[in-house]
Design a protein around this motif. Sequence first.
Motif, short mmCIF file in Angstrom:
data_model
loop_
_atom_site.label_atom_id
_atom_site.label_comp_id
_atom_site.label_asym_id
_atom_site.label_seq_id
_atom_site.Cartn_x
_atom_site.Cartn_y
_atom_site.Cartn_z
N ARG A 46 0.83 -1.21 0.00
CA ARG A 46 0.00 0.00 0.00
C ARG A 46 0.86 1.25 0.00
NH1 ARG A 46 -5.74 -0.52 3.00
NH2 ARG A 46 -6.37 -2.51 2.10
N ALA A 49 2.21 1.53 -3.56
CA ALA A 49 1.12 1.91 -4.48
C ALA A 49 0.74 3.37 -4.29
CB ALA A 49 -0.08 1.01 -4.27
N LEU A 53 1.09 6.16 -7.30
CA LEU A 53 -0.10 6.85 -7.79
C LEU A 53 0.02 8.36 -7.61
CD1 LEU A 53 -2.93 4.45 -6.55
CD2 LEU A 53 -2.13 4.79 -8.90
#
Length: 501
Positions: A46, A49, A53
């Motif tokens: 997480r 990611a 992003l």
Amino acid sequence: MRDQQGVATTGSTPDTAHDLAPVDLAHGSRRGKGPGLDWERRYRARVIAGDVLLVLALGAVCALGAALGAWQVTRPEMAVVTVLAMLTALPARRAWAESVLDEGVEEYRAVLVGTCTAAVVIALIGMFLPDTDARPWVFVAVPAMGVLLLVSRYVLRQLLHRARRSGACLLPVLAAGDVASVRDLITRTREHPHVGWRVEAACVVAHGRENDVGEIDGVPVIGGYDTLTDHVRNGGYRVVAVAPATFWTSERLQHLAWNLEGTPAELAVAPTLMDVGGTRLNVTGILGLPMLRVTQPAFTGAGRLVKEIADRVGAAALLMLAAPLMLAIAVAIKLDDAGPVFYRQRRVKRDGAMFTIWKFRTMRTGADAERAALAARENDADGPLFKLRGDPRITRAGAVLRRFSLDELPQLVNVLGGSMSLVGPRPALPEETQAYGPVVGRRLLVKPGMTGLWQVSGRSDLSWQEAVRLDLRYVDDWSPALDLMILWKTARAVLFGKGAY
């Protein structure tokens, strides 16, 4: 089941639907089959990611702005260069390494170093591209990405800490030491679950009949030194915490480290000779022996000069920003009981000199004369301090000011004048310092602060001994990064008003 402190004990199973709901990081088995736990791998995924992003999103926004002419003399293609530089620099500077995730300021430092590295790379690339100005990317896009990444990391960390307070996302720990040191480790991990440790079993390695103890504070004792490695291999513990014990020798610790090779567990050894922060510790090899070298605390030098400048500039800026609020507070105090707005008190500053501290008045006029009578009946603080929950002398306006520490805003004048610092030990009363021994007296080696480790660690809820320990830790382990961390946490402590009365 849970013990009285609300910490899941060995043999309990977290309620996945409740305990893991905040971030859904620990879904499934608490102990993974590989070197890490399921929630560790999921949390790291997480973090990565989120970084990717955010970098891609901001890169796209900047590219669109460049294409529309918002930035002149630059190319939209530089957005690709910027994104690639960031996504290469972050792992290169270990910002995605599992060992630094949730490791205090180390994680944020890795992100900052990665961001600075990317900025340097982009600047160098821009020098070789004709008709391209890299400055918007270096001084706007990359810093914006860095800020967003830090905010993202902070949010994820708070979600992780919330899960840990619910008994989830904790590393299973096997403690090895004597009974007293293992009990102390168990107590500390239960009081500070955000660290991420849960002692699930213990091996008592002390000599004598202590090995026959069945459990320590609800944690089962499953063996001694001879069976420790076997329990690690079979139990899947993530950390073997070596607590102090006369049993431990360098040879036994070395053999333990060798025996743990190939297991999922990492070895954590408590250096018990000194209570010194990591910023002053360095491990070096001398004559083939690993030695902890302890640097002296810095009370002078360039770092302290920067702190002095930051204090004065910061106090001036905060006074200007807080002026309307301070005016409103003054009006509220006057309307409440028509008494004086400010309260002045003699305190002790650096090197034992005296100064006058300024505060907004939070008690009725003449409250000092009532202190002796109240202290004779009740005192909610230990040591030389006097604190009383529900103190009858506090005014209605004063209760609000104290809850959110707004009564301390006038101390910015003390900081601007040089008698105090924004961050430092708690300013001591003269009668307090008269009882100081040589150890506690080290608090007077630096300026007192408006906030400090005591402020972000419980404020009035702390015992006298714990407050002194935190002040001494600050004196010995001061660094600019520690000041920034305290200032950041102070905002949260003041917002929620925890421990203030």
